[in-house]
Design a protein around this motif. Sequence first.
Motif, PDB file in Angstrom:
ATOM      1  N   ASN A 170       0.859  -1.182   0.000  1.00 36.09           N
ATOM      2  CA  ASN A 170       0.000   0.000   0.000  1.00 36.09           C
ATOM      3  C   ASN A 170       0.897   1.235   0.000  1.00 36.09           C
ATOM      4  O   ASN A 170       1.331   1.701   1.043  1.00 36.09           O
ATOM      5  CB  ASN A 170      -0.920  -0.001   1.220  1.00 36.09           C
ATOM      6  CG  ASN A 170      -1.878   1.167   1.196  1.00 36.09           C
ATOM      7  OD1 ASN A 170      -1.998   1.874   0.206  1.00 36.09           O
ATOM      8  ND2 ASN A 170      -2.569   1.368   2.304  1.00 36.09           N
ATOM      9  N   ASP A 184       0.119   4.258  -1.032  1.00 36.86           N
ATOM     10  CA  ASP A 184      -0.625   5.498  -0.844  1.00 36.86           C
ATOM     11  C   ASP A 184      -1.600   5.311   0.322  1.00 36.86           C
ATOM     12  O   ASP A 184      -2.819   5.337   0.149  1.00 36.86           O
ATOM     13  CB  ASP A 184      -1.373   5.863  -2.137  1.00 36.86           C
ATOM     14  CG  ASP A 184      -2.008   7.239  -2.094  1.00 36.86           C
ATOM     15  OD1 ASP A 184      -1.737   8.006  -1.151  1.00 36.86           O
ATOM     16  OD2 ASP A 184      -2.799   7.549  -3.005  1.00 36.86           O
ATOM     17  N   ASN A 202      -2.550   7.163   2.700  1.00 36.93           N
ATOM     18  CA  ASN A 202      -3.413   8.303   3.020  1.00 36.93           C
ATOM     19  C   ASN A 202      -4.288   8.718   1.851  1.00 36.93           C
ATOM     20  O   ASN A 202      -4.960   9.744   1.917  1.00 36.93           O
ATOM     21  CB  ASN A 202      -2.559   9.491   3.474  1.00 36.93           C
ATOM     22  CG  ASN A 202      -1.790   9.166   4.727  1.00 36.93           C
ATOM     23  OD1 ASN A 202      -2.255   8.432   5.585  1.00 36.93           O
ATOM     24  ND2 ASN A 202      -0.589   9.690   4.838  1.00 36.93           N
ATOM     25  N   ASN A 203      -4.259   7.944   0.774  1.00 40.00           N
ATOM     26  CA  ASN A 203      -5.094   8.185  -0.411  1.00 40.00           C
ATOM     27  C   ASN A 203      -4.951   9.599  -0.965  1.00 40.00           C
ATOM     28  O   ASN A 203      -5.936  10.216  -1.352  1.00 40.00           O
ATOM     29  CB  ASN A 203      -6.560   7.873  -0.101  1.00 40.00           C
ATOM     30  CG  ASN A 203      -6.758   6.436   0.310  1.00 40.00           C
ATOM     31  OD1 ASN A 203      -6.185   5.528  -0.284  1.00 40.00           O
ATOM     32  ND2 ASN A 203      -7.536   6.217   1.347  1.00 40.00           N
ATOM     33  N   ASN A 261      -3.428  10.399  -3.694  1.00 38.98           N
ATOM     34  CA  ASN A 261      -3.447  10.411  -5.154  1.00 38.98           C
ATOM     35  C   ASN A 261      -4.609   9.611  -5.730  1.00 38.98           C
ATOM     36  O   ASN A 261      -4.504   9.049  -6.820  1.00 38.98           O
ATOM     37  CB  ASN A 261      -2.114   9.889  -5.703  1.00 38.98           C
ATOM     38  CG  ASN A 261      -1.029  10.931  -5.584  1.00 38.98           C
ATOM     39  OD1 ASN A 261      -1.253  12.086  -5.893  1.00 38.98           O
ATOM     40  ND2 ASN A 261       0.131  10.531  -5.124  1.00 38.98           N
ATOM     41  N   ASP A 262      -5.725   9.604  -5.025  1.00 34.49           N
ATOM     42  CA  ASP A 262      -6.927   8.921  -5.539  1.00 34.49           C
ATOM     43  C   ASP A 262      -7.407   9.530  -6.846  1.00 34.49           C
ATOM     44  O   ASP A 262      -8.002   8.849  -7.675  1.00 34.49           O
ATOM     45  CB  ASP A 262      -8.061   8.980  -4.510  1.00 34.49           C
ATOM     46  CG  ASP A 262      -7.985   7.842  -3.508  1.00 34.49           C
ATOM     47  OD1 ASP A 262      -7.175   6.923  -3.712  1.00 34.49           O
ATOM     48  OD2 ASP A 262      -8.738   7.885  -2.525  1.00 34.49           O
ATOM     49  N   HIS A 263      -7.142  10.805  -7.037  1.00 36.71           N
ATOM     50  CA  HIS A 263      -7.635  11.496  -8.227  1.00 36.71           C
ATOM     51  C   HIS A 263      -6.929  11.057  -9.510  1.00 36.71           C
ATOM     52  O   HIS A 263      -7.398  11.374 -10.600  1.00 36.71           O
ATOM     53  CB  HIS A 263      -7.482  13.006  -8.041  1.00 36.71           C
ATOM     54  CG  HIS A 263      -6.064  13.453  -7.855  1.00 36.71           C
ATOM     55  ND1 HIS A 263      -5.384  13.262  -6.673  1.00 36.71           N
ATOM     56  CD2 HIS A 263      -5.201  14.049  -8.702  1.00 36.71           C
ATOM     57  CE1 HIS A 263      -4.160  13.730  -6.802  1.00 36.71           C
ATOM     58  NE2 HIS A 263      -4.025  14.216  -8.033  1.00 36.71           N
ATOM     59  N   LYS A 292      -6.119   7.749 -10.157  1.00 39.17           N
ATOM     60  CA  LYS A 292      -6.369   6.334 -10.426  1.00 39.17           C
ATOM     61  C   LYS A 292      -7.198   6.250 -11.696  1.00 39.17           C
ATOM     62  O   LYS A 292      -8.399   6.497 -11.690  1.00 39.17           O
ATOM     63  CB  LYS A 292      -7.105   5.677  -9.258  1.00 39.17           C
ATOM     64  CG  LYS A 292      -6.253   5.498  -8.031  1.00 39.17           C
ATOM     65  CD  LYS A 292      -7.035   4.802  -6.930  1.00 39.17           C
ATOM     66  CE  LYS A 292      -6.186   4.640  -5.695  1.00 39.17           C
ATOM     67  NZ  LYS A 292      -6.931   4.074  -4.582  1.00 39.17           N
TER      68      LYS A 292
END
Length: 128
Positions: free
Chosen positions: A8, A10, A12-13, A15-17, A19
Motif C-alpha cells: 500500500n 498510498d 493516506n489516499n 493520489n486517488d484522483h 487512479k
Amino acid sequence: MADIDLVNRDPNNINDHIKVAFEDVLAEPEAAHSNNCVWTNSYKCFNCWKTLCYTISTLMCGICIAAEWGCEFASIAFYHVWVITPCFKVLELNCGICQKLYGLCIHCCLDPCCEAFGLLFSAFKKDC
C-alpha cells in the motif's frame, strides 16, 4: 524510521484522483462497438503502456525527483524553524505591546468621554 509498505504505497489516499483505468478513458456505447479482438487488445495495450511508461519514468527520474522534494521540504522546515516562527514570535510580542498601548490610550481618552455622555443621556428619561 518506520518500515516502508511496499504493498500500500498510498496509505493516506492522496493520489486517488489519478487512479485511471481503461474504462475511465475509453468506452464504446451500445451503438458503436469495435471488433472484440480490437477492444481486448486495446485494453491490454493501454495497461501495458501505462505501466511501462510509468515504470521507465520512475526508473529514470524518481530518485532525483524524490531527492529534490526532500531538499524542498527540508528547506521549508529550515525556514519555518529558523525564520518564520521567530518572525511570528516577534510580531506577537510587538503587537501585544501595541495592543496594550492602544488599550491604555482608548481607556484614558475615550472612557471619560463615554462616561460623561452616558451620564448626560441618562438624565433624559423616557416617560412611558
